[in-house]
Each structure stands twice: as structure tokens, then as C-alpha cells.
Design a protein around this motif. Structure first.
Motif, PDB file in Angstrom:
ATOM      1  N   ALA A  57      38.124  42.973  41.003  1.00 19.08           N
ATOM      2  CA  ALA A  57      37.355  43.161  39.713  1.00 19.08           C
ATOM      3  C   ALA A  57      37.129  41.596  39.166  1.00 19.08           C
ATOM      4  CB  ALA A  57      38.204  43.781  38.619  1.00 19.08           C
ATOM      5  N   VAL A  58      38.018  40.869  39.369  1.00  9.66           N
ATOM      6  CA  VAL A  58      37.903  39.328  38.799  1.00  9.66           C
ATOM      7  C   VAL A  58      36.948  38.689  39.767  1.00  9.66           C
ATOM      8  CG1 VAL A  58      38.954  36.996  38.873  1.00  9.66           C
ATOM      9  CG2 VAL A  58      40.084  39.123  37.724  1.00  9.66           C
ATOM     10  N   SER A  59      37.031  38.952  41.055  1.00  9.57           N
ATOM     11  CA  SER A  59      36.119  38.400  42.167  1.00  9.57           C
ATOM     12  C   SER A  59      34.675  39.044  41.947  1.00  9.57           C
ATOM     13  CB  SER A  59      36.571  38.493  43.628  1.00  9.57           C
ATOM     14  OG  SER A  59      37.862  38.201  43.692  1.00  9.57           O
ATOM     15  N   ALA A  60      34.578  40.300  41.594  1.00  7.62           N
ATOM     16  CA  ALA A  60      33.308  40.709  41.462  1.00  7.62           C
ATOM     17  C   ALA A  60      32.361  40.299  40.395  1.00  7.62           C
ATOM     18  CB  ALA A  60      33.238  42.161  41.354  1.00  7.62           C
ATOM     19  N   TRP A  61      33.386  40.114  39.147  1.00  4.06           N
ATOM     20  CA  TRP A  61      32.665  39.698  37.880  1.00  4.06           C
ATOM     21  C   TRP A  61      32.358  37.988  37.681  1.00  4.06           C
ATOM     22  CZ3 TRP A  61      36.581  43.206  34.912  1.00  4.06           C
ATOM     23  CH2 TRP A  61      36.269  44.381  35.066  1.00  4.06           C
ATOM     24  N   VAL A  62      33.409  37.484  38.490  1.00  4.67           N
ATOM     25  CA  VAL A  62      33.102  36.020  38.110  1.00  4.67           C
ATOM     26  C   VAL A  62      32.486  35.325  39.498  1.00  4.67           C
ATOM     27  CG1 VAL A  62      34.616  33.856  37.712  1.00  4.67           C
ATOM     28  CG2 VAL A  62      35.304  36.010  36.671  1.00  4.67           C
ATOM     29  N   LEU A  63      32.730  35.491  40.530  1.00  3.70           N
ATOM     30  CA  LEU A  63      32.446  35.003  41.782  1.00  3.70           C
ATOM     31  C   LEU A  63      30.878  34.696  41.729  1.00  3.70           C
ATOM     32  CD1 LEU A  63      33.106  33.412  44.400  1.00  3.70           C
ATOM     33  CD2 LEU A  63      33.112  35.639  45.539  1.00  3.70           C
ATOM     34  N   PRO A  64      29.942  35.786  41.720  1.00  4.40           N
ATOM     35  CA  PRO A  64      28.624  35.530  41.862  1.00  4.40           C
ATOM     36  C   PRO A  64      27.986  34.426  40.814  1.00  4.40           C
ATOM     37  CG  PRO A  64      29.282  37.916  41.771  1.00  4.40           C
ATOM     38  CD  PRO A  64      30.404  37.064  41.392  1.00  4.40           C
ATOM     39  N   THR A  65      28.630  34.500  39.478  1.00  4.47           N
ATOM     40  CA  THR A  65      27.872  33.764  38.459  1.00  4.47           C
ATOM     41  C   THR A  65      28.506  32.274  38.344  1.00  4.47           C
ATOM     42  OG1 THR A  65      27.445  35.767  37.362  1.00  4.47           O
ATOM     43  CG2 THR A  65      27.575  33.727  35.953  1.00  4.47           C
ATOM     44  N   TYR A  66      29.837  32.287  38.437  1.00  3.84           N
ATOM     45  CA  TYR A  66      30.591  31.097  38.240  1.00  3.84           C
ATOM     46  C   TYR A  66      31.067  30.289  39.543  1.00  3.84           C
ATOM     47  CZ  TYR A  66      30.195  32.868  33.504  1.00  3.84           C
ATOM     48  OH  TYR A  66      29.732  33.222  32.413  1.00  3.84           O
ATOM     49  N   GLY A  67      31.446  30.948  40.618  1.00  2.00           N
ATOM     50  CA  GLY A  67      31.905  30.363  41.745  1.00  2.00           C
ATOM     51  C   GLY A  67      33.204  30.659  41.689  1.00  2.00           C
ATOM     52  N   TRP A  68      33.716  30.297  43.231  1.00  2.00           N
ATOM     53  CA  TRP A  68      35.287  30.430  43.538  1.00  2.00           C
ATOM     54  C   TRP A  68      36.212  29.730  42.550  1.00  2.00           C
ATOM     55  CZ3 TRP A  68      38.424  26.520  44.928  1.00  2.00           C
ATOM     56  CH2 TRP A  68      38.095  25.412  45.542  1.00  2.00           C
ATOM     57  N   ARG A  69      36.021  28.390  41.836  1.00  2.00           N
ATOM     58  CA  ARG A  69      36.706  27.796  41.272  1.00  2.00           C
ATOM     59  C   ARG A  69      37.164  28.522  40.007  1.00  2.00           C
ATOM     60  NH1 ARG A  69      37.337  22.655  43.188  1.00  2.00           N
ATOM     61  NH2 ARG A  69      35.688  21.864  44.778  1.00  2.00           N
ATOM     62  N   ALA A  70      36.322  29.150  39.447  1.00  2.00           N
ATOM     63  CA  ALA A  70      36.348  29.888  38.056  1.00  2.00           C
ATOM     64  C   ALA A  70      37.223  31.033  38.669  1.00  2.00           C
ATOM     65  CB  ALA A  70      34.986  30.466  37.586  1.00  2.00           C
ATOM     66  N   VAL A  71      37.129  31.668  39.822  1.00  2.00           N
ATOM     67  CA  VAL A  71      38.015  32.960  40.037  1.00  2.00           C
ATOM     68  C   VAL A  71      39.559  32.582  39.937  1.00  2.00           C
ATOM     69  CG1 VAL A  71      38.557  34.491  41.884  1.00  2.00           C
ATOM     70  CG2 VAL A  71      36.092  33.914  41.369  1.00  2.00           C
ATOM     71  N   PHE A  72      39.772  31.240  40.606  1.00  2.00           N
ATOM     72  CA  PHE A  72      41.289  30.791  40.653  1.00  2.00           C
ATOM     73  C   PHE A  72      41.542  30.541  39.139  1.00  2.00           C
ATOM     74  CE2 PHE A  72      40.555  29.999  45.031  1.00  2.00           C
ATOM     75  CZ  PHE A  72      41.940  30.785  45.669  1.00  2.00           C
ATOM     76  N   LEU A  73      40.948  30.068  38.320  1.00  2.00           N
ATOM     77  CA  LEU A  73      41.124  29.725  36.834  1.00  2.00           C
ATOM     78  C   LEU A  73      41.336  31.208  36.337  1.00  2.00           C
ATOM     79  CD1 LEU A  73      38.673  26.916  35.632  1.00  2.00           C
ATOM     80  CD2 LEU A  73      41.413  26.771  35.895  1.00  2.00           C
ATOM     81  N   VAL A  74      40.464  32.025  36.367  1.00  2.00           N
ATOM     82  CA  VAL A  74      40.591  33.264  35.563  1.00  2.00           C
ATOM     83  C   VAL A  74      41.941  34.108  36.193  1.00  2.00           C
ATOM     84  CG1 VAL A  74      39.523  35.587  35.239  1.00  2.00           C
ATOM     85  CG2 VAL A  74      38.102  33.502  34.856  1.00  2.00           C
ATOM     86  N   GLY A  75      41.841  33.914  37.746  1.00  2.00           N
ATOM     87  CA  GLY A  75      43.180  34.742  38.222  1.00  2.00           C
ATOM     88  C   GLY A  75      44.558  34.088  37.893  1.00  2.00           C
ATOM     89  N   SER A  76      44.568  32.906  37.078  1.00  2.00           N
ATOM     90  CA  SER A  76      45.872  32.465  36.587  1.00  2.00           C
ATOM     91  C   SER A  76      45.919  33.090  35.224  1.00  2.00           C
ATOM     92  CB  SER A  76      46.097  30.888  36.792  1.00  2.00           C
ATOM     93  OG  SER A  76      45.161  30.446  35.618  1.00  2.00           O
ATOM     94  N   LEU A  77      45.222  33.674  34.543  1.00  2.00           N
ATOM     95  CA  LEU A  77      45.557  33.973  33.105  1.00  2.00           C
ATOM     96  C   LEU A  77      46.337  35.242  33.129  1.00  2.00           C
ATOM     97  CD1 LEU A  77      41.749  33.737  31.435  1.00  2.00           C
ATOM     98  CD2 LEU A  77      43.780  32.040  31.400  1.00  2.00           C
TER      99      LEU A  77
END
Length: 447
Positions: free
Chosen positions: A176-196
Motif C-alpha cells: 500500500a505504501v509503495s503504491a501510494w507514495v512511490l509513483p509521486t514522491y519516489g523511493w526515498r519517501a517510501v522509506f520515510l513513510v515506512g519508518s512511521l
């Protein structure tokens, strides 16, 4: 055996004198549920982090210009960190407390998963992934130890099954995080959101007390150490307990031939479990797309069906293991896994592949419900967390080789044929359980 009996007798005496609660049935329901929630969320972070890397790997490789081998090493170094972390934090949890170390592992995970987003080179990326892996490695064993030491023995496999479902929840969250975040904000944002989500995991552990059985054993250890320090006289029973409680936790797993054989058998089980999981989850989507021509959308539907099958299998396995016993449950699921893999390798109809994937997940990963209970029931409080993490993470290290081995065999033969060889590995695992693993259903935990 004599020393074991004396140690337990002495421990009971000290528990009574200190007023510590050794019977998990005396703990409150709210405490047990808080322990379970904390353990589930902890293991969910494990699944979340491992799968996030899979979803963003292509983007990471593009950013740093990595080859396939270099990209694969990023995943390997994370897994290597998890194995080392499992060993280290498992031992620490037996020495200084389950909850303390549990909280430390989630802190390490959250910090270095977040820092992964700021990697400026491949070296930095690998360092952060290794350190995040260290934190992840402790989650399985410590969480399983916590729930087995606090829940009644009649429900032990079902609650460890609940912890195992945490991984699957982490997989879903990663998708879910990858699908919502990756296309728009990139992989770095995925790791940031993934740490939350780690913040929720940390909150779930706030104010959590250590299990009474560990508290009692630790009080006993401190009391006997104080006697030795003050040169106070000790009975033979106290001396035996003193030696037992101060033994390096890992040595408990190899104390004699019988225990060493059991440790070997349990390690074989966890190795096969991880080989099956990584082999199936890494290669079957490739088979679906290359051999059967399924689109990415249909392959994703297969993945969802397989994960749902896994979750259902975990729930059913936990119930069977608590009612019929650990050995019958494991042997049945291992043999059925062999049958399902063999049949699946010959399927071609898309609907059959979808149903077959769910069935594979049901049997191959359903067994995850039983490992936490089985490992806890075979070792004492002095080494329970060590045993959980050492045995499971050793299996994880061995199982992590499965994608490579299957890939090598596929290059020489066929991918589906190489995967079918897993069927024989599951049959060997069933024979291993029958010959080496004792039944521990409704067994009281050893002090």
C-alpha cells in the motif's frame, strides 16, 4: 537431568518467597492482549521493511546505477543484518529483559529505515540497510517469547499464529505504501513513510511489563549472585541453579546430545520453512508472467490470493496445533505442501493458478503459526529468546539461499521444475519432525 529438577525446585521456592507470578493464567487479560498487539506490530515491521525493498528496488537501482548483482546485495545485506541482529538481541533479551530489548530493536529499525531515504551512495545505502536489519532481526524471537510466556498454554500456538500474521500485515502495508507514495514522491519517501508505523509499534510497548516468569527467574539469578558475591554458604541445589542461570544462553541449546539433536531438528524445520517461503514468493510471480503469460495485474491478484491463503493457513494451523498437537500439525502441513507444490508446477489454467496459489500459501506458510510455540516449549527461560531467534534466524539465513539455488537449477533445467524440487525438501522436513521433534502440546514452560 538431576540439576534441571533441582533448579526448577529452587526457582519455585524463590518465586514463592518473592511473590512473583509464575503462572501465565494469573496475568490479566488486558496485559496479555497488549503483549500480543506489541508482538504483532513488531513482526509487521519486519515484513514491511523486507517487502518495501522489493517494491522500490528498481528505482533504487536506477538512482545509483546498480547492476542486478549490486541490487541483490542490498537485499542480502539487509537479511544478513537481520540474522546477526536476531542472534545478538535474542541473547540480550534473556539477560536484560524481553521488553527492554524489544523496544530497542524497534528504535534501531525506525531510525535506520528513515536514514535509508538520505543515502547518497551505495555504501551508505548498504550500511543503513544492514543496521535496519539488525533491529528487524530481534522482532520475531522476542515477540514470540513474550506471548508464549504470558498466554495460557492451551492457546499458545494460536497466539503465536497471531504474531506470524503480523508479517503478512506488513507485506500488505508495504504494498500500500509503495503504491501510494512511490509513483509521486519516489523511493526515498517510501522509506520515510515506512519508518512511521514504527511509532505505533513503539507506542504499543509503552508501559509494558516484563513477563512474570522472566521476572522471577531474574530475581533468582540476582539473589544467587549476591550470595556468591558476599561469600554466603549455598546448598547444592542453589549452586546448581546458580550455574544454570549464569550459563551463556546459547550453550543451553547444545547442553547435551539430546538437546543438541533437538536444536538441529528445529533448525532444519525453520530452514525448510524459509526456503519454501522465499523460493515461492520470489520465483512464482516470474513463472506466472514468463511461462503462463499473465499480466502484472493478474500476477498481483495471484499475490493477494496467496497472502490471504497464508493468513488463513496460519489461523487454521494454530487451532490444529493447540487441539491435536504440534507434531501432527507440522507433519500434515509439510506433506500437503509437498503435494501442492508438485501439483502446482503442472498447472496452466489462470483460475487454477489463482486457487493453487492460495492453497500453496495456506499450507506452506500456515506452519508459521507453530514455530513460536514449539521453540518456546523446548527451552528454558534462561535461553528461550535466544533459542527463538538463533534457530529461526539460522533458518532464515539458510532459506535466503533458496532463490539463488532455484535460479541456478532453473538455468540448467526449467524454473518450474527447479521449484518442484521443494516438494522433496518438505517431505524430508516431515521425516525430520517424526524422528527428532518431541510433542510439546500443553507443556508447561520450563523455568
Amino acid at each position: 537431568m538431576d540439576i534441571e529438577v533441582k533448579a526448577n525446585q529452587s526457582s519455585i521456592g524463590v518465586v514463592a518467597s518473592t511473590g512473583a507470578m509464575g503462572d501465565v493464567d494469573n496475568t490479566s487479560a488486558s496485559y496479555r492482549w497488549k503483549v500480543l498487539i506489541a508482538s504483532v506490530t513488531g513482526y509487521a515491521m519486519d515484513g514491511l521493511d523486507m517487502l518495501i525493498l522489493s517494491f522500490v528496488m528498481a528505482s533504487v537501482m536506477s538512482t545509483f546505477g546498480l547492476s542486478l548483482a549490486e541490487g541483490g546485495f542490498v537485499a542480502t545485506v539487509t537479511l544478513f543484518g537481520a540474522v546477526i541482529g536476531g542472534y545478538v538481541f535474542g541473547i540480550l533479551a534473556d539477560y536484560i529483559g524481553r521488553v527492554k530489548v524489544f523496544s530497542l530493536t524497534i528504535l534501531i529499525f525506525s531510525i535506520f529505515t528513515g536514514l535509508t531515504a538520505f543515502s547518497s551512495s551505495l555504501t551508505e545505502l548498504n550500511i543503513y540497510r544492514f543496521l535496519a536489519g539488525l533491529g528487524l532481526g530481534g522482532e520475531f524471537g522476542i515477540g514470540m517469547t513474550l506471548v508464549t510466556e504470558t498466554w495460557p498454554k492451551e492457546k499458545r500456538a494460536r497466539v503465536t499464529g497471531g504474531v506470524a500474521i503480523g508479517w503478512q500485515l506488513g507485506v500488505v502495508l508495504a504494498a500500500a505504501v509503495s503504491a501510494w507514495v512511490l509513483p509521486t514522491y519516489g523511493w526515498r519517501a517510501v522509506f520515510l513513510v515506512g519508518s512511521l508505523p514504527a511509532l505505533f509499534a513503539a507506542w504499543s510497548r509503552y508501559g509494558l511489563a516484563e513477563p512474570p516468569i522472566w521476572v522471577a527467574r531474574n530475581e533468582l539469578r540476582k539473589r544467587l549472585r549476591e550470595k556468591v558475591k558476599n561469600n554466603e554458604p549455598m546448598t547444592q541445589e542453589e549452586l546448581a541453579v546458580y550455574k544454570e542461570t549464569n550459563k551463556f544462553p546459547l550453550l543451553h541449546l547444545f547442553a547435551d546430545k539430546k538437546i543438541s539433536t533437538k536444536t538441529f531438528g528445529l533448525t532444519v524445520m525453520t530452514s525448510v520453512q524459509n526456503m519454501g517461503y522465499y523460493g515461492i514468493m520470489v520465483w512464482l510471480p516470474t513463472i506466472l508472467m514468463q511461462k503462463h503469460g499473465l499480466t502484472l495485474t493478474k500476477t498481483s491478484a495471484w499475490m493477494i490470493a496467496t497472502v490471504l491463503g497464508m493468513m488463513l493457513g496460519i489461523m487454521v494451523f494454530g487451532y490444529i496445533a493447540d487441539k491435536a498437537g504440534r507434531r501432527p500439525a507440522f507433519i500434515t502441513f509439510q506433506l500437503m505442501s509437498a503435494v501442492c507444490i508438485w501439483i502446482y508446477s503442472g498447472l496452466s489454467d489462470p483460475m487454477h493458478l489463482l486457487i493453487g496459489g492460495a492453497t500453496l500459501g495456506f499450507f506452506c506458510n500456515g506452519m508459521m503459526a507453530g514455530y513460536g510455540a514449539l521453540l518456546s516449549e523446548n527451552y528454558s527461560t534462561d535461553a528461550r529468546s535466544t533459542a527463538e531467534n538463533f534457530i529461526f534466524n539460522t533458518g532464515r539465513a539458510v532459506g535466503g539461499l533458496a532463490p539463488v539455488l532455484i535460479g541456478m537449477l532453473a538455468a540448467k533445467y526449467t524454473l518450474s521444475g527447479a521449484l518442484a524440487l521443494l516438494a522433496f525438501i518438505y517431505i524430508a522436513a516431515a521425516i525430520n519432525v517424526y524422528c527428532l521433534i518431541p510433542e510439546t502440546k500443553n507443556k508447561e514452560l520450563i523455568d
